[in-house]
Design an enzyme around this catalytic site. Structure first.
Site, PDB file in Angstrom:
ATOM      1  N   PHE A 126      92.605  17.784  26.897  1.00 18.23           N
ATOM      2  CA  PHE A 126      91.701  17.408  25.803  1.00 18.23           C
ATOM      3  C   PHE A 126      90.288  17.299  26.393  1.00 18.23           C
ATOM      4  O   PHE A 126      90.139  17.072  27.597  1.00 18.23           O
ATOM      5  CB  PHE A 126      92.165  16.063  25.224  1.00 18.23           C
ATOM      6  CG  PHE A 126      91.284  15.561  24.124  1.00 18.23           C
ATOM      7  CD1 PHE A 126      91.256  16.207  22.905  1.00 18.23           C
ATOM      8  CD2 PHE A 126      90.490  14.438  24.302  1.00 18.23           C
ATOM      9  CE1 PHE A 126      90.420  15.755  21.888  1.00 18.23           C
ATOM     10  CE2 PHE A 126      89.665  13.985  23.290  1.00 18.23           C
ATOM     11  CZ  PHE A 126      89.622  14.649  22.076  1.00 18.23           C
ATOM     12  N   ASP A 127      89.236  17.453  25.579  1.00 22.49           N
ATOM     13  CA  ASP A 127      87.841  17.502  26.120  1.00 22.49           C
ATOM     14  C   ASP A 127      87.503  16.323  27.035  1.00 22.49           C
ATOM     15  O   ASP A 127      86.914  16.512  28.088  1.00 22.49           O
ATOM     16  CB  ASP A 127      86.743  17.533  25.059  1.00 22.49           C
ATOM     17  CG  ASP A 127      87.162  17.959  23.679  1.00 22.49           C
ATOM     18  OD1 ASP A 127      88.350  18.286  23.498  1.00 22.49           O
ATOM     19  OD2 ASP A 127      86.314  17.947  22.796  1.00 22.49           O
ATOM     20  N   ASP A 162      99.617  12.459  28.544  1.00 20.41           N
ATOM     21  CA  ASP A 162      98.478  12.110  27.680  1.00 20.41           C
ATOM     22  C   ASP A 162      99.083  11.990  26.276  1.00 20.41           C
ATOM     23  O   ASP A 162      99.401  12.984  25.627  1.00 20.41           O
ATOM     24  CB  ASP A 162      97.419  13.221  27.761  1.00 20.41           C
ATOM     25  CG  ASP A 162      96.185  12.903  26.916  1.00 20.41           C
ATOM     26  OD1 ASP A 162      96.190  11.856  26.226  1.00 20.41           O
ATOM     27  OD2 ASP A 162      95.240  13.703  26.920  1.00 20.41           O
ATOM     28  N   ALA A 220      98.492  10.567  23.096  1.00 20.77           N
ATOM     29  CA  ALA A 220      97.871  10.150  21.825  1.00 20.77           C
ATOM     30  C   ALA A 220      98.794  10.345  20.615  1.00 20.77           C
ATOM     31  O   ALA A 220      98.891   9.492  19.752  1.00 20.77           O
ATOM     32  CB  ALA A 220      96.564  10.909  21.609  1.00 20.77           C
ATOM     33  N   LYS A 235      95.200   7.260  17.286  1.00 22.00           N
ATOM     34  CA  LYS A 235      95.968   8.288  16.585  1.00 22.00           C
ATOM     35  C   LYS A 235      97.305   7.688  16.120  1.00 22.00           C
ATOM     36  O   LYS A 235      97.320   6.968  15.138  1.00 22.00           O
ATOM     37  CB  LYS A 235      96.162   9.514  17.480  1.00 22.00           C
ATOM     38  CG  LYS A 235      94.921  10.383  17.609  1.00 22.00           C
ATOM     39  CD  LYS A 235      93.906   9.871  18.594  1.00 22.00           C
ATOM     40  CE  LYS A 235      92.780  10.833  18.840  1.00 22.00           C
ATOM     41  NZ  LYS A 235      92.505  11.073  20.247  1.00 22.00           N
ATOM     42  N   TYR A 260      90.232 -16.021  26.747  1.00 22.96           N
ATOM     43  CA  TYR A 260      89.755 -15.037  27.732  1.00 22.96           C
ATOM     44  C   TYR A 260      90.910 -14.481  28.546  1.00 22.96           C
ATOM     45  O   TYR A 260      90.929 -13.325  28.924  1.00 22.96           O
ATOM     46  CB  TYR A 260      88.713 -15.669  28.664  1.00 22.96           C
ATOM     47  CG  TYR A 260      87.975 -14.616  29.453  1.00 22.96           C
ATOM     48  CD1 TYR A 260      86.800 -14.046  28.957  1.00 22.96           C
ATOM     49  CD2 TYR A 260      88.469 -14.157  30.684  1.00 22.96           C
ATOM     50  CE1 TYR A 260      86.140 -13.058  29.655  1.00 22.96           C
ATOM     51  CE2 TYR A 260      87.803 -13.159  31.391  1.00 22.96           C
ATOM     52  CZ  TYR A 260      86.639 -12.616  30.867  1.00 22.96           C
ATOM     53  OH  TYR A 260      85.985 -11.631  31.552  1.00 22.96           O
ATOM     54  N   HIS A 267      77.059  21.355  18.993  1.00 24.75           N
ATOM     55  CA  HIS A 267      77.564  21.367  17.608  1.00 24.75           C
ATOM     56  C   HIS A 267      77.385  20.035  16.890  1.00 24.75           C
ATOM     57  O   HIS A 267      77.350  19.996  15.673  1.00 24.75           O
ATOM     58  CB  HIS A 267      79.027  21.819  17.563  1.00 24.75           C
ATOM     59  CG  HIS A 267      79.966  20.972  18.362  1.00 24.75           C
ATOM     60  ND1 HIS A 267      79.940  20.942  19.741  1.00 24.75           N
ATOM     61  CD2 HIS A 267      80.932  20.120  17.987  1.00 24.75           C
ATOM     62  CE1 HIS A 267      80.864  20.110  20.168  1.00 24.75           C
ATOM     63  NE2 HIS A 267      81.488  19.587  19.131  1.00 24.75           N
TER      64      HIS A 267
HETATM   65  C1  LIG Z   1      91.694  11.463  21.245  1.00 24.75           C
HETATM   66  C2  LIG Z   1      92.291  11.928  22.500  1.00 24.75           C
HETATM   67  C3  LIG Z   1      91.862  11.448  23.746  1.00 24.75           C
HETATM   68  C4  LIG Z   1      90.679  10.503  23.896  1.00 24.75           C
HETATM   69  O1  LIG Z   1      90.872   9.331  23.209  1.00 24.75           O
HETATM   70  P1  LIG Z   1      89.669   8.461  22.554  1.00 24.75           P
HETATM   71  O2  LIG Z   1      90.396   7.308  21.963  1.00 24.75           O
HETATM   72  O3  LIG Z   1      89.011   9.347  21.541  1.00 24.75           O
HETATM   73  O4  LIG Z   1      88.761   8.079  23.648  1.00 24.75           O
HETATM   74  C5  LIG Z   1      92.522  11.901  24.872  1.00 24.75           C
HETATM   75  N1  LIG Z   1      93.523  12.791  24.795  1.00 24.75           N
HETATM   76  C6  LIG Z   1      93.955  13.277  23.618  1.00 24.75           C
HETATM   77  C7  LIG Z   1      95.071  14.269  23.593  1.00 24.75           C
HETATM   78  C8  LIG Z   1      93.347  12.879  22.435  1.00 24.75           C
HETATM   79  O5  LIG Z   1      93.762  13.401  21.275  1.00 24.75           O
END
Ligand SMILES: *Cc1c(COP(=O)(O)O)cnc(C)c1O
Length: 460
Positions: A125-126, A216, A218, A259, A73, A451
């Site tokens: 990103f969304d 950010d 990824a 990613k 843990y 979508h």
């Molecule tokens: C995929 C992504 C996120 C969110 O990550 P999740 O692992 O899908 O929650 C945030 N910012 C960018 C640029 C991304 O490509």
């Protein structure tokens, strides 16, 4: 080796069979799915390009690491391994695992943002935008204008428009800007890279106004590879050196590890040296994600992530990875198939508006091409255009998107060059009968994020 493209720098030890349906079966399946690719069973897909997130193939090293999971843990040995690997690669003192990228955003963003505040990004990103807004703040995109021009070459279409950034800071007042967010690579602009010069300049502006710069991150490794390929002065630097310099310009990072870290689930928060901020991050991680030494992940997942971070910055791997995009793009060039050029790091965006000029935006050319790719060869992609944009919340009218793309997101280490040939051949055959392809209309749709679940029918 003097070949322009590198072949896969790995060999195949385990395979996952994929089903090949007949053309008639595919017609039946897509009809049953109401012409929405999200409603297909993945078993009925031959080549799945819906997303590059969490869809990569782990290595023998990562699978071996999974067996060495320490599921304690607290104080798991895998956490220590991950912490050490990430501190080394990014040069940040504090590392906090979480279960995926949006969890990192949920933990971090409300600490730095609130009602009346703004976040300015090269492009949110969304999920990042959603968490800015959930925190009560507003998200402003500030990408360079070249990003919107799909045909003219520009090496760093993901860059922040720094002139406009300064204007926005003056307009809104520095004390109201809670965060500057640099997304690398710029996902929403098509996986387009950000230059080191642009990171440096943005960091300087952030420091001048005392605004924290959040990365950010990824697709940090793909971004570093583009810098090595395209930016003067970085040709002879290693990916590791480039990554260290990139992160030196930020104060915090959030990362989806699904990613470039090549794991199926996982995320990270990094804090350069701000101990107070780290205390706040820990305090929010525990109720949302679990104790700090596992952060919503099993010990085995932490180990796979520690190993994946290293594999993701391997130069030969990145050369092969970006080489796949370049190979597919070169085949499209030969066939005169329009796409967002130059190709980005994780996907090829086909310009469906140009390929299917007779289909108006309100009959969704990007979606029509996506359906056609499935019918033609069992390839699953998605619309990044008017179908995804949906309706104006005030007027209820269909929004006309600036782009009508069909996105081919390429999973990491999953498909071979032969699969890429199937994709190129399918697009060529669709191009030949483009005139006969009809648009779609929506039969049923939910109010938001339609979508994913909307039901469509062919226009004719
Ligand atoms: C995929 C992504 C996120 C969110 O990550 P999740 O692992 O899908 O929650 C945030 N910012 C960018 C640029 C991304 O490509």
């Amino acid at each position: 080796m003097k070949s322009k493209y590198y072949a896969e720098p790995f060999k195949i030890k385990m395979v996952e069979p994929i089903k090949i349906l007949t053309a008639e079966e595919r017609l039946e399946k897509i009809k049953e799915a109401n012409y929405n690719l999200f409603s297909l069973d993945s078993e009925d897909v031959y080549i799945d390009l819906l997303s590059d997130s969490g869809t990569g193939a782990m290595s023998t090293g990562q699978w071996a690491g999974m067996m060495a999971g320490d599921e304690a843990y607290s104080g798991s040995k895998n956490f220590k391994n991950l912490e050490r690997a990430a501190q080394n690669i990014f040069g940040y003192k504090y590392i906090q695992p979480v279960h995926q990228g949006r969890a990192a955003e949920k933990v971090v963003l409300p600490i730095l943002l609130g009602p009346g505040k703004y976040a300015i990004s090269n492009m949110h990103f969304d999920t990042t935008r959603a968490h800015v807004e959930i925190a009560g703040a507003r998200a402003i995109d500030c990408v360079v204008p070249e990003a919107l021009d799909t045909e003219t070459y520009s090496p760093f279409k993901g860059n922040m428009d720094t002139k406009r950034l300064k204007k926005l800071i003056a307009e809104y007042g520095a004390k109201n800007i809670g965060l500057i967010i640099m997304t690398i690579t710029n996902n929403s602009a098509g996986g387009q890279p950000v230059s080191m010069e642009n990171l440096r300049e943005t960091s300087k502006i952030a420091a001048e106004y005392n605004i924290p710069l959040l990365i950010d991150a990824a697709r940090f490794a793909e971004n570093a590879y583009f810098i090595k390929q395209r930016e003067k002065g970085y040709e002879d630097k290693s990916i590791r050196e480039i990554v260290l310099e990139m992160f030196s310009y930020g104060k915090i990072f959030t990362m989806s590890s699904k990613k470039d870290a090549i794991v199926n689930i996982g995320g990270l928060i990094g804090i350069k040296d701000d101990e107070g901020l780290y205390e706040e991050v820990k305090a929010r991680t525990i109720p949302f994600e679990g104790f700090i030494s596992y952060g919503g992940l099993a010990g085995r997942d932490l180990e796979a992530l520690a190993i994946g971070l290293e594999e993701g910055i391997d130069y030969n791997y990145l050369k092969y990875r970006i080489g796949q995009m370049e190979y597919l793009a070169a085949r499209l060039d030969k066939a005169n198939i329009p796409y967002q050029s130059p190709v980005g790091g994780h996907a090829v965006f086909i310009d469906a508006k140009k390929l299917l000029p007779h289909i108006p935006y309100y009959e969704f050319p990007g979606q029509a091409l996506a359906v056609e790719l499935y019918k033609e060869a069992g390839i699953r992609t998605c619309d990044i255009g008017s179908f995804m944009m949906g309706n104006d919340p005030d007027t209820g009218e269909q929004i006309e998107s600036q782009f009508e793309f069909t996105r081919l997101a390429i999973p990491r280490r999953v498909y071979t060059q032969s699969h890429l040939d199937v994709i190129a051949d399918a697009l060529m055959s669709i191009k030949e009968r483009a005139d006969s392809i009809s648009g779609y209309k929506i039969n049923w749709e939910p109010e938001i994020l339609r979508h994913f679940t909307a039901k469509l029918v062919p226009k004719k």
